[in-house]
Design a protein around this motif. Sequence first.
Motif, PDB file in Angstrom:
ATOM      1  N   UNK A 155       0.832  -1.205   0.000  1.00  0.00           N
ATOM      2  CA  UNK A 155       0.000   0.000   0.000  1.00  0.00           C
ATOM      3  C   UNK A 155       0.861   1.247   0.000  1.00  0.00           C
ATOM      4  N   UNK A 156       1.935   1.248   0.807  1.00  0.00           N
ATOM      5  CA  UNK A 156       2.827   2.408   0.857  1.00  0.00           C
ATOM      6  C   UNK A 156       3.514   2.635  -0.481  1.00  0.00           C
ATOM      7  N   UNK A 157       3.932   1.557  -1.126  1.00  0.00           N
ATOM      8  CA  UNK A 157       4.610   1.698  -2.419  1.00  0.00           C
ATOM      9  C   UNK A 157       3.672   2.258  -3.484  1.00  0.00           C
ATOM     10  N   UNK A 158       2.419   1.896  -3.407  1.00  0.00           N
ATOM     11  CA  UNK A 158       1.451   2.432  -4.352  1.00  0.00           C
ATOM     12  C   UNK A 158       1.278   3.939  -4.153  1.00  0.00           C
ATOM     13  N   UNK A 159       1.229   4.366  -2.916  1.00  0.00           N
ATOM     14  CA  UNK A 159       1.132   5.799  -2.638  1.00  0.00           C
ATOM     15  C   UNK A 159       2.393   6.528  -3.092  1.00  0.00           C
ATOM     16  N   UNK A 160       3.544   5.915  -2.836  1.00  0.00           N
ATOM     17  CA  UNK A 160       4.809   6.530  -3.260  1.00  0.00           C
ATOM     18  C   UNK A 160       4.895   6.632  -4.775  1.00  0.00           C
ATOM     19  N   UNK A 161       4.393   5.617  -5.463  1.00  0.00           N
ATOM     20  CA  UNK A 161       4.436   5.614  -6.928  1.00  0.00           C
ATOM     21  C   UNK A 161       3.637   6.772  -7.512  1.00  0.00           C
ATOM     22  N   UNK A 162       2.631   7.229  -6.765  1.00  0.00           N
ATOM     23  CA  UNK A 162       1.810   8.344  -7.215  1.00  0.00           C
ATOM     24  C   UNK A 162       2.272   9.685  -6.632  1.00  0.00           C
ATOM     25  N   UNK A 163       3.468   9.680  -6.015  1.00  0.00           N
ATOM     26  CA  UNK A 163       4.055  10.943  -5.597  1.00  0.00           C
ATOM     27  C   UNK A 163       3.826  11.351  -4.157  1.00  0.00           C
ATOM     28  N   UNK A 164       3.389  10.412  -3.286  1.00  0.00           N
ATOM     29  CA  UNK A 164       3.163  10.733  -1.887  1.00  0.00           C
ATOM     30  C   UNK A 164       4.173   9.975  -1.012  1.00  0.00           C
ATOM     31  N   UNK A 165       4.944  10.719  -0.241  1.00  0.00           N
ATOM     32  CA  UNK A 165       5.938  10.102   0.640  1.00  0.00           C
ATOM     33  C   UNK A 165       5.248   9.643   1.921  1.00  0.00           C
ATOM     34  N   UNK A 166       4.782   8.401   1.908  1.00  0.00           N
ATOM     35  CA  UNK A 166       4.134   7.768   3.062  1.00  0.00           C
ATOM     36  C   UNK A 166       4.884   6.473   3.341  1.00  0.00           C
ATOM     37  N   UNK A 167       5.205   6.225   4.614  1.00  0.00           N
ATOM     38  CA  UNK A 167       5.999   5.052   4.953  1.00  0.00           C
ATOM     39  C   UNK A 167       5.171   4.003   5.687  1.00  0.00           C
ATOM     40  N   UNK A 168       5.490   2.719   5.446  1.00  0.00           N
ATOM     41  CA  UNK A 168       4.820   1.638   6.184  1.00  0.00           C
ATOM     42  C   UNK A 168       5.513   1.403   7.513  1.00  0.00           C
ATOM     43  N   UNK A 169       4.742   1.153   8.547  1.00  0.00           N
ATOM     44  CA  UNK A 169       5.308   0.765   9.838  1.00  0.00           C
ATOM     45  C   UNK A 169       4.919  -0.691  10.070  1.00  0.00           C
ATOM     46  N   UNK A 170       5.932  -1.540  10.108  1.00  0.00           N
ATOM     47  CA  UNK A 170       5.701  -2.983  10.136  1.00  0.00           C
ATOM     48  C   UNK A 170       5.929  -3.562  11.533  1.00  0.00           C
ATOM     49  N   UNK A 171       5.380  -4.746  11.760  1.00  0.00           N
ATOM     50  CA  UNK A 171       5.713  -5.482  12.980  1.00  0.00           C
ATOM     51  C   UNK A 171       7.139  -6.031  12.800  1.00  0.00           C
ATOM     52  N   UNK A 172       7.960  -6.087  13.851  1.00  0.00           N
ATOM     53  CA  UNK A 172       7.573  -5.934  15.259  1.00  0.00           C
ATOM     54  C   UNK A 172       7.682  -4.510  15.803  1.00  0.00           C
ATOM     55  N   UNK A 173       7.932  -3.511  14.937  1.00  0.00           N
ATOM     56  CA  UNK A 173       7.943  -2.136  15.437  1.00  0.00           C
ATOM     57  C   UNK A 173       6.613  -1.802  16.089  1.00  0.00           C
ATOM     58  N   UNK A 174       5.527  -2.280  15.487  1.00  0.00           N
ATOM     59  CA  UNK A 174       4.198  -2.202  16.093  1.00  0.00           C
ATOM     60  C   UNK A 174       3.680  -3.635  16.223  1.00  0.00           C
ATOM     61  N   UNK A 175       2.720  -3.886  17.106  1.00  0.00           N
ATOM     62  CA  UNK A 175       2.233  -5.262  17.288  1.00  0.00           C
ATOM     63  C   UNK A 175       1.688  -5.853  15.985  1.00  0.00           C
ATOM     64  N   UNK A 176       1.899  -7.159  15.817  1.00  0.00           N
ATOM     65  CA  UNK A 176       1.405  -7.852  14.641  1.00  0.00           C
ATOM     66  C   UNK A 176      -0.099  -7.666  14.508  1.00  0.00           C
ATOM     67  N   UNK A 177      -0.521  -7.374  13.300  1.00  0.00           N
ATOM     68  CA  UNK A 177      -1.933  -7.121  13.049  1.00  0.00           C
ATOM     69  C   UNK A 177      -2.303  -5.655  13.098  1.00  0.00           C
ATOM     70  N   UNK A 178      -1.368  -4.809  13.582  1.00  0.00           N
ATOM     71  CA  UNK A 178      -1.620  -3.359  13.621  1.00  0.00           C
ATOM     72  C   UNK A 178      -0.649  -2.608  12.718  1.00  0.00           C
TER      73      UNK A 178
END
Length: 379
Positions: free
Chosen positions: A315-338
């Motif tokens: 999802x983040x890469x799709x936003x970036x491809x359209x010119x929006x700098x949005x980053x994904x925050x993945x587990x385990x940085x955040x709890x799995x499922x969030x």
Amino acid sequence: LSIRAAGQVDFCSNDYLGFASDHQLACEVDAALVEFRRSGECGLGSTGSRLLSGNSEYYEETERMLADFHNADSALIFNSGFDVNLGLYASVPQKGDIVIFDELVHSSIHEGIKLSRAARAVSFRHNDVNDLRRVLNEAAGQEGCRANVIVAVESIYSMDGHCAPLDEFCDLADDFGASVIVDEAHGTGIFGAAGAGWAAELGVERRVFCRVHTFGKALGMHGAVVVGPRVLYEYLVNYAKPLVYSTSLPVHSLISIRCAYMFLKRTAAERQQHLQDLIAYFHERICKLPSGCAQEGPSPIQAIIVPGNEQCVAAARELQRHGFAVLPIRSPTVPKGTERLRIILHYHNTKAEVAALMDLVEVVLCRAEPASGSTSPTS
């Protein structure tokens, strides 16, 4: 490591107020440096640690200015927010003391606690006043009220944008004789009169033991400061190893910090209002998203939940491809499922940019949802 693509609209940096790219502020820093050099100093390296050759009248004047701004008795500058928390939590808790911390506090706080002499470190549920009361009760019962108790929290949490109920935490701390330490890394500049922070917004600056303010986020510079009682200043100068054993910040950094605070005094109210307008509009738009997606809050940090590391990255890469700098925050940085898209709103963003981003987010999330009538793998 990666480099953000040129031309993308910034929805990922910590430059909340746009100071890091503000031409007027840059000119003021340059002018202040020229003025400093007229005194005969070159304004380059500090030449040593604060305890050796790296201290100066200019350094101490800057700290007095910061103490006055943040309504504190003293201010001690460190090279980074991580350094402050590492030195603070490693040295302040004494043998037998208890540190109680919000389960979502920053890694730097955890690392400092690990190095401390505290007898125990216990977490409580994020921003949960009742759970903090439970943990304080347990600590009081087990230690017979003999131990010093430190409550470690952040004012604004970087992954969720939640604001801590500091006034209620202070009430509990008063009841139990505990001391509250607040990390204002993401609250500085964003809240409070003249950008003094979330504790200032709630009027509890003098009810907490100390506060950590960083210069690398809303202020667009580098370094950090801990503000609190003078005895803390004297103690940390002698016992906080990241301060004692590090070369101090160069004069150019101190000049930049001073200029940023002067600029903040003049511009905070207008920039905070623009941010709040963007946040309100963002909240209007997330109502259109599928239920359970949004984690809205009153700060510029917003989160859109996209469960699963692969799905979130896609999802983040799709936003970036359209010119929006949005980053994904993945587990385990955040709890799995969030796992989430962490969207940061800034003074330099426009309502039109937020609208365009959310138009695309709606499309991307619809693609990510299971097709109508399909069977869920867990059903």
